[in-house]
Write a protein that holds these residues in place. Sequence first.
Motif, mmCIF file in Angstrom:
data_model
loop_
_atom_site.group_PDB
_atom_site.id
_atom_site.type_symbol
_atom_site.label_atom_id
_atom_site.label_comp_id
_atom_site.label_asym_id
_atom_site.label_seq_id
_atom_site.Cartn_x
_atom_site.Cartn_y
_atom_site.Cartn_z
ATOM 1 N N GLY A 1 10.937 -2.872 -0.659
ATOM 2 C CA GLY A 1 10.084 -3.671 -1.539
ATOM 3 C C GLY A 1 9.913 -3.045 -2.913
ATOM 4 N N TYR A 2 9.366 -3.843 -3.818
ATOM 5 C CA TYR A 2 9.223 -3.484 -5.238
ATOM 6 C C TYR A 2 8.410 -2.187 -5.367
ATOM 7 C CZ TYR A 2 8.083 -4.450 -10.182
ATOM 8 O OH TYR A 2 7.943 -4.413 -11.539
ATOM 9 N N ILE B 1 -6.016 6.757 3.273
ATOM 10 C CA ILE B 1 -4.633 6.903 3.756
ATOM 11 C C ILE B 1 -3.837 7.759 2.769
ATOM 12 C CG2 ILE B 1 -2.445 5.652 4.072
ATOM 13 C CD1 ILE B 1 -4.006 3.383 5.348
ATOM 14 N N ASP B 2 -3.207 8.787 3.329
ATOM 15 C CA ASP B 2 -2.341 9.648 2.531
ATOM 16 C C ASP B 2 -0.910 9.264 2.837
ATOM 17 O OD1 ASP B 2 -2.478 11.692 0.724
ATOM 18 O OD2 ASP B 2 -3.691 12.949 2.075
ATOM 19 N N CYS B 3 -0.268 8.561 1.938
ATOM 20 C CA CYS B 3 1.119 8.197 2.207
ATOM 21 C C CYS B 3 1.876 8.145 0.888
ATOM 22 C CB CYS B 3 1.215 6.854 2.940
ATOM 23 S SG CYS B 3 0.767 5.429 1.938
ATOM 24 N N THR B 4 3.168 7.968 0.974
ATOM 25 C CA THR B 4 3.973 7.808 -0.236
ATOM 26 C C THR B 4 4.607 6.423 -0.201
ATOM 27 O OG1 THR B 4 6.079 8.493 0.702
ATOM 28 C CG2 THR B 4 4.604 10.253 -0.064
ATOM 29 N N ALA B 5 5.189 6.024 -1.323
ATOM 30 C CA ALA B 5 5.844 4.714 -1.391
ATOM 31 C C ALA B 5 6.937 4.596 -0.327
ATOM 32 C CB ALA B 5 6.424 4.493 -2.789
ATOM 33 N N ASP B 6 7.499 5.713 0.078
ATOM 34 C CA ASP B 6 8.568 5.672 1.083
ATOM 35 C C ASP B 6 8.053 5.356 2.487
ATOM 36 O OD1 ASP B 6 10.449 6.223 -0.778
ATOM 37 O OD2 ASP B 6 10.551 8.381 -0.349
ATOM 38 N N ASP B 7 6.730 5.454 2.680
ATOM 39 C CA ASP B 7 6.148 5.135 3.997
ATOM 40 C C ASP B 7 5.797 3.658 4.117
ATOM 41 O OD1 ASP B 7 6.138 7.884 4.702
ATOM 42 O OD2 ASP B 7 4.276 8.150 3.563
ATOM 43 N N ILE B 8 6.018 2.889 3.027
ATOM 44 C CA ILE B 8 5.558 1.493 2.987
ATOM 45 C C ILE B 8 6.749 0.528 2.993
ATOM 46 C CG2 ILE B 8 4.248 -0.214 1.647
ATOM 47 C CD1 ILE B 8 2.615 2.047 0.461
ATOM 48 N N LEU B 9 6.614 -0.507 3.791
ATOM 49 C CA LEU B 9 7.581 -1.612 3.781
ATOM 50 C C LEU B 9 6.834 -2.879 3.386
ATOM 51 C CD1 LEU B 9 10.236 -3.126 4.531
ATOM 52 C CD2 LEU B 9 9.417 -3.163 6.906
ATOM 53 N N ILE B 10 7.254 -3.508 2.277
ATOM 54 C CA ILE B 10 6.656 -4.788 1.886
ATOM 55 C C ILE B 10 7.269 -5.879 2.762
ATOM 56 C CG2 ILE B 10 6.370 -6.472 0.004
ATOM 57 C CD1 ILE B 10 4.873 -3.909 -0.620
ATOM 58 N N VAL B 11 6.394 -6.744 3.299
ATOM 59 C CA VAL B 11 6.862 -7.823 4.182
ATOM 60 C C VAL B 11 6.346 -9.177 3.675
ATOM 61 C CG1 VAL B 11 7.188 -6.466 6.283
ATOM 62 C CG2 VAL B 11 4.900 -7.303 5.723
ATOM 63 N N THR C 1 15.691 -9.454 8.176
ATOM 64 C CA THR C 1 17.001 -9.957 7.764
ATOM 65 C C THR C 1 16.898 -11.011 6.666
ATOM 66 O OG1 THR C 1 16.841 -11.457 9.639
ATOM 67 C CG2 THR C 1 18.175 -9.480 9.951
ATOM 68 N N ASP C 2 15.780 -11.021 5.913
ATOM 69 C CA ASP C 2 15.640 -12.045 4.871
ATOM 70 C C ASP C 2 16.078 -11.533 3.498
ATOM 71 O OD1 ASP C 2 13.627 -10.256 4.358
ATOM 72 O OD2 ASP C 2 11.984 -11.683 4.509
ATOM 73 N N ALA C 3 16.735 -10.401 3.466
ATOM 74 C CA ALA C 3 17.245 -9.820 2.212
ATOM 75 C C ALA C 3 16.121 -9.567 1.212
ATOM 76 C CB ALA C 3 18.338 -10.700 1.606
ATOM 77 N N GLY C 4 14.950 -9.266 1.711
ATOM 78 C CA GLY C 4 13.831 -8.896 0.840
ATOM 79 C C GLY C 4 12.789 -9.988 0.740
ATOM 80 N N SER C 5 11.519 -9.582 0.548
ATOM 81 C CA SER C 5 10.440 -10.563 0.361
ATOM 82 C C SER C 5 10.455 -11.031 -1.093
ATOM 83 C CB SER C 5 9.097 -9.916 0.728
ATOM 84 O OG SER C 5 9.090 -9.605 2.109
ATOM 85 N N GLY C 6 9.725 -12.139 -1.359
ATOM 86 C CA GLY C 6 9.770 -12.795 -2.670
ATOM 87 C C GLY C 6 9.547 -11.834 -3.840
ATOM 88 N N GLY C 7 10.501 -11.802 -4.778
ATOM 89 C CA GLY C 7 10.460 -10.825 -5.868
ATOM 90 C C GLY C 7 9.391 -11.126 -6.904
ATOM 91 N N LEU C 8 9.273 -12.389 -7.293
ATOM 92 C CA LEU C 8 8.303 -12.723 -8.337
ATOM 93 C C LEU C 8 6.876 -12.407 -7.866
ATOM 94 C CD1 LEU C 8 7.641 -13.838 -11.082
ATOM 95 C CD2 LEU C 8 7.705 -16.154 -10.126
ATOM 96 N N GLU C 9 6.596 -12.719 -6.611
ATOM 97 C CA GLU C 9 5.268 -12.435 -6.056
ATOM 98 C C GLU C 9 4.967 -10.940 -6.129
ATOM 99 O OE1 GLU C 9 7.570 -14.264 -4.753
ATOM 100 O OE2 GLU C 9 6.760 -16.084 -3.841
ATOM 101 N N GLN C 10 5.954 -10.133 -5.747
ATOM 102 C CA GLN C 10 5.719 -8.685 -5.746
ATOM 103 C C GLN C 10 5.517 -8.157 -7.165
ATOM 104 O OE1 GLN C 10 8.124 -6.229 -2.984
ATOM 105 N NE2 GLN C 10 9.272 -8.103 -2.610
ATOM 106 N N MET C 11 6.334 -8.661 -8.100
ATOM 107 C CA MET C 11 6.204 -8.193 -9.491
ATOM 108 C C MET C 11 4.851 -8.607 -10.072
ATOM 109 S SD MET C 11 10.083 -9.039 -10.740
ATOM 110 C CE MET C 11 9.872 -8.698 -12.475
ATOM 111 N N MET C 12 4.481 -9.860 -9.821
ATOM 112 C CA MET C 12 3.202 -10.353 -10.348
ATOM 113 C C MET C 12 2.039 -9.560 -9.746
ATOM 114 S SD MET C 12 1.619 -14.173 -10.138
ATOM 115 C CE MET C 12 1.359 -14.139 -8.377
ATOM 116 N N LEU C 13 2.102 -9.344 -8.429
ATOM 117 C CA LEU C 13 1.003 -8.613 -7.778
ATOM 118 C C LEU C 13 0.873 -7.195 -8.313
ATOM 119 C CD1 LEU C 13 1.129 -9.611 -3.994
ATOM 120 C CD2 LEU C 13 -0.797 -9.871 -5.560
ATOM 121 N N ALA C 14 2.007 -6.526 -8.489
ATOM 122 C CA ALA C 14 1.954 -5.140 -8.971
ATOM 123 C C ALA C 14 1.262 -5.101 -10.333
ATOM 124 C CB ALA C 14 3.360 -4.559 -9.067
ATOM 125 N N GLU C 15 1.653 -6.024 -11.200
ATOM 126 C CA GLU C 15 1.087 -6.073 -12.552
ATOM 127 C C GLU C 15 -0.416 -6.401 -12.497
ATOM 128 O OE1 GLU C 15 3.497 -5.504 -14.790
ATOM 129 O OE2 GLU C 15 2.027 -5.426 -16.433
#
Length: 409
Positions: free
Chosen positions: A69-70, A87-97, A266-280
């Motif tokens: 994920g983004y 929670i102590d984690c890094t970005a590598d411990d997270i999977l966006i779904v 197997t969906d080749a990634g979750s929706g990109g625009l949603e992730q970009m908008m949310l991060a911002e």
Amino acid sequence: MAFDFASLVPAGSPPPAVRWPGWAKYNFTFGNNDPDGLAIADLAAAAQTALTREGRRLAEYRLNTGPQGYKPLREFLVKKLKRDAAIDCTADDILIVSGSLQGLDLVNAALLERGDTVICERDCYEGTLNRYTRRGINVVGIPLDQGGMRMDALEEALAGLKAKGVRPKFIYTIATVQNPTATVLGLDRRKTLLALAESYGVPIFEDDCYADLTWSGERPPAIYAMSTSQNVIHLGSFSKTIAPALRVGFVIAPWSILSRLLPLKTDAGSGGLEQMMLAEYCEAHFADHVVDLRKRFRAKLDTLVAALNEQFGTAAEFDYPPGGIFLWVKLPDNVDTMKLRDAALAAGVQINPGPEWSIDKAHSKSRIRLCFASPTHDEIRDGIAILAEVCRKQFGVPTRSSNIERRQA
Ligand SMILES: Cc1ncc(COP(=O)(O)O)c(C=O)c1O
């Protein structure tokens, strides 16, 4: 003649869907968010900024940021979860779904097979229970009290299963603002839960999508954060804090689990625009937004509580929840809420009957779940008045509503 697709459907498939009839006029179901609470202008500005800066990423599957994920969204979560859930984690411990429902599916697909046993709270999220039914899982329900899952009952269940040679695949828990009871598992019980999980060698699956919605803004540390043996899978979502239609959730887990989930996503990634908008959006606004949301939801809860007290009086029993978007209501024993659901729907009021939210059908027979985030205050008042009237006609209760004694029809 139309082609007969039905003959091609493999045995054991779910029953066919019925076409969506539209929402009822008064909708107390589905855990929708409050349309008036959405910061639409800020979300639009965030999408515009993100697209202007790095819209070229949309040309690539997975935004050129890898299968988890983004990255900026995962980095936001690292900071947010440290601050709010310890929670102590890094970005590598997270999977966006794609919504935490996809997270449920991935974890179930990775760990469960037909005939397995899973432990969960006795009253539990319908989406989770349906998934276990479909997979042929034996579900052991642990009773709750006002403090959430009862640890004495959990210990008894674990011991009983062990005596029969059964090792549950995991303990699924919605520990923070439980669905549907809205209870919060306190710190001591979390410690006991972890100790029991360790001693019986059973991991924990923590579904935490309501954790930002306690009225006080306080919450105990996530169970994931308290574990010292990497035996917890943590599931989160932006559905309840931002918007369910975005379909963005996240799994935090040791690589030994993430590496099993990734091949199943197997969906080749979750929706990109949603992730970009949310991060911002979230970097700038998340913390303030949830403060506003809590106030909105609490005001609606108070309207619902007042309407229930007025219309049902003592016929509706409930504990005032410490947060969330739903109320778990006990009606008199003679009320069959599966029948009440149908009668209420015919009158334009949609409710969740208890038996669909519990593995104990007798215990939940007279209970209903009422979601209060999306209806307006007026809809809440009017909808509850109609519900009381329907209930009185069908079951003779409440005998009093709006301080007017009703005669039996
Ligand atoms: C406990 C729980 N888990 C998961 C979900 C699914 O949420 P989403 O897929 O929108 O993230 C819900 C939705 O109501 C829920 O209540």
